[in-house]
Enzyme design. Structure first.
Site, PDB file in Angstrom:
ATOM      1  CG  ASP A  83      44.937 -21.960   9.591  1.00  0.00           C
ATOM      2  OD1 ASP A  83      45.097 -20.904   8.942  1.00  0.00           O
ATOM      3  OD2 ASP A  83      44.148 -22.067  10.542  1.00  0.00           O
TER       4      ASP A  83
ATOM      5  CG  ASP B 256      41.253 -19.420   7.979  1.00  0.00           C
ATOM      6  OD1 ASP B 256      42.102 -20.356   8.065  1.00  0.00           O
ATOM      7  OD2 ASP B 256      41.065 -18.785   6.927  1.00  0.00           O
TER       8      ASP B 256
ATOM      9  CG  ASP C 226      46.078 -28.230 -10.287  1.00  0.00           C
ATOM     10  OD1 ASP C 226      45.769 -28.570 -11.448  1.00  0.00           O
ATOM     11  OD2 ASP C 226      45.992 -28.993  -9.310  1.00  0.00           O
TER      12      ASP C 226
ATOM     13  CG  ASP D 267      41.744 -30.690 -13.227  1.00  0.00           C
ATOM     14  OD1 ASP D 267      42.035 -31.548 -12.382  1.00  0.00           O
ATOM     15  OD2 ASP D 267      40.567 -30.406 -13.547  1.00  0.00           O
TER      16      ASP D 267
ATOM     17  CD  GLU E  57      43.348 -35.282 -13.405  1.00  0.00           C
ATOM     18  OE1 GLU E  57      42.959 -35.964 -12.445  1.00  0.00           O
ATOM     19  OE2 GLU E  57      42.887 -34.153 -13.663  1.00  0.00           O
TER      20      GLU E  57
ATOM     21  CG  HIS F 266      43.928 -33.595  -5.491  1.00  0.00           C
ATOM     22  ND1 HIS F 266      44.879 -33.765  -6.474  1.00  0.00           N
ATOM     23  CD2 HIS F 266      42.811 -33.193  -6.119  1.00  0.00           C
ATOM     24  CE1 HIS F 266      44.337 -33.465  -7.656  1.00  0.00           C
ATOM     25  NE2 HIS F 266      43.091 -33.115  -7.468  1.00  0.00           N
ATOM     26  CG  ASP F 267      41.153 -36.241  -7.465  1.00  0.00           C
ATOM     27  OD1 ASP F 267      40.479 -35.556  -6.665  1.00  0.00           O
ATOM     28  OD2 ASP F 267      41.438 -35.859  -8.614  1.00  0.00           O
TER      29      ASP F 267
END
Length: 542
Positions: free
Chosen positions: A21, A25, A98, A199, A241, A315-316
């Site tokens: 970041d 935020d 992506d 994806d 994917e 990430h999954d």
């Protein structure tokens, strides 16, 4: 096979929300990525797969896109994106966008128009059906629980959503939809990106009326058209994917003469701790022999006729060192290095998920209030109604929940790990004061420095990229042993997958040198070799 840049590359996945970041935020952003490019350049990677940064209401953390040609204000502006592409290029790093084109957000302009009336010009951009007997058109279910059909009361028809009800599926049978997607892809390619990660691309050929979702009859026709209309003439990487893919399917996707994709992600190894026919939450002990069989099958099947992508994490998927290794202080480092060795000497393109290069671990939770992931929350509520105990459900989330991979990156031991000066969108793993990038970079024996060596070896030795693969002990319950051979040279990879010591004996061949090992004092005697906990050694043979 014609040699391409991505054959010898190592790709690094960034989940932008959790990387760095820059504005306080609590949400990672593009300028934060730019600040940390030096870390990736030091690591030696060749390309970044960037999880979605497009405009999105974030029902599914950016995989629900409301505008493909705008950047989410959470992450910055298009000027920031252009700067990232340029700054990365100066360091020899390409950016892979992506591509999420199975579905959009329900807040995308196309869907807002589509739901206005049955004769709206955008109606056929999505998949609408009449219900049957005041119920959904058929029994298709959403991957995120419940029916895949949602009644839209304005027109009294159902629309299809294989994921969240805020992620309506696009109608790929409509050539206007496909042309919109080709235009959007070319918009990004013209900016100089290095390609796309696609994806759930195996779902775009779905035939919902026949209950066909993956690998539909028109899938490869659409991909050939995509190749022709967008990236076919460009020197880029495309990786799809594909959750249910077989080796035969993968050849259709990735054989160069078919003009479809560079490679696909297959997940056969990832599902080996899941019970067949049940949701991913219902796990069983990993069958190590089966794990070796899967890797060997894919190594041999795609050799010369397609290309493998190599990965443990994304990430999954929860952190591999916690799930199948040992994340205790005693063994975490050697276990993380073992998994890296296992993968990086195989034939294919390795993918490193952010934090994997320092051996980040899963983050156990004690309450559903600590969960952000929509998939985990939906499963929690569904299973409570089915009579599961809270303890059972939380155990499943700690094992398989996606938040494990999505915790912010700890850059140092300061407040919030140097990730943000504000309140992080998702809490860091409490171990960040010890386990962080700065500590790892300063430790000569760190996981980070081990990954640097692996990446350098891939660039220096064509054997790793192009060598033949041969497994040696397929039935050994603890060792994974394989050879890579190229132009008269042979390397022997020996991996102890478990904590218990074990033995390897080979009296026929002689060692020239050790290429790399995850212990400082590994033995060179393969005629009588004792392997310690998670020990992995790569030998060059005489």
């Amino acid at each position: 096979m014609q040699k391409k840049w991505w054959h010898s590359s190592v790709i690094y996945q960034i989940y932008p929300r959790s990387f760095q970041d820059s504005d306080g935020d609590g949400i990672g952003d593009i300028q934060g990525i730019i600040q940390r490019l030096s870390h990736l350049a030091e690591l030696g990677i060749d390309a970044i797969w960037l999880s979605p940064v497009y405009r999105s209401p974030n029902d599914d953390n950016g995989y629900d896109i409301s505008d493909y040609q705008a950047i989410s204000p959470d992450f910055g502006t298009m000027d920031d994106m252009d700067m990232l592409i340029q700054k990365a290029k100066e360091l020899g790093i390409r950016i892979l966008m992506d591509l999420v084109v199975n579905h959009t957000s329900d807040e995308h302009a196309w869907f807002i128009e589509s739901r206005k009336s049955k004769d709206n010009e955008y109606r056929d951009y999505y998949i609408w059906r009449d219900g049957k007997n005041n119920e959904a058109p058929n029994e298709l279910t959403s991957i995120f629980s419940g029916s895949a059909w949602e009644l839209d009361e304005q027109t009294n028809q159902y629309y299809l959503h294989l994921y969240s009800k805020k992620q309506p599926d696009l109608n790929w049978e409509n050539p206007k939809v496909r042309n919109e997607i080709w235009q959007m892809m070319n918009f990004w390619l013209d900016k100089g990106i290095g390609g796309f990660r696609m994806d759930v691309i195996d779902l775009i050929g779905k035939v919902p009326d026949e209950l066909i979702t993956g690998n539909g009859p028109m899938l490869h026709t659409y991909l050939k058209e995509m190749h022709q209309k967008t990236f076919g003439k460009r020197d880029v990487l495309t990786v799809g994917e594909t959750w249910g893919v077989t080796t035969d399917d993968a050849k259709l996707f990735s054989s160069p003469e078919r003009d479809e994709l560079s490679m696909v992600f297959q997940f056969e190894h990832i599902g080996l701790d899941e019970q067949p026919g049940k949701p991913k939450w219902d796990t069983k002990p990993l069958n190590f022999i089966a794990l070796k069989q899967v890797f060997t099958k894919w190594q041999l099947a795609l050799d010369g006729d397609g290309w493998n992508s190599l990965f443990w994490n994304n990430h999954d998927i929860p952190r591999i060192v916690s799930n199948w290794g040992d994340d205790s202080p005693q063994y975490r480092k050697v276990a993380a290095k073992m998994f890296a060795t296992f993968l990086h000497f195989l034939k294919g393109t390795p993918y490193i998920y952010q934090g994997e290069e320092i051996g980040l671990t899963n983050t156990p939770i004690a309450s559903i209030e600590e969960v952000n992931d929509i998939e985990s929350i939906n499963m929690y509520n569904e299973r409570l109604q089915q009579g599961y105990s809270k303890k059972e459900i939380l155990q499943a989330i700690n094992k398989k929940g996606r938040d494990n991979a999505r915790r912010p990156i700890p850059w140092d031991g300061s407040l919030n790990g140097g990730f943000t000066t504000g309140t992080p969108w998702l809490a860091l793993n409490p171990n960040y004061k010890e386990l962080n990038v700065k500590n790892d970079q300063e430790d000569d024996e760190s996981v980070f420095n081990y990954y640097k060596t692996l990446i350098r070896l891939r660039k220096e030795h064509e054997l790793i990229v192009w060598g033949e693969y041969k497994e040696l002990l397929p039935n050994d319950p603890q060792l994974f042993v394989y050879e890579r051979s190229y132009k008269g040279e042979t390397w022997l990879v020996i991996i102890n997958f478990y904590q218990e010591p074990t033995f390897y004996k080979d009296e026929d061949r002689k060692v020239d040198t050790i290429i790399i090992s995850n212990y400082e004092d590994s033995s060179e005697k393969i005629d009588d070799l004792t392997l310690r906990a998670f020990e992995s050694i790569v030998f060059k043979l005489k």
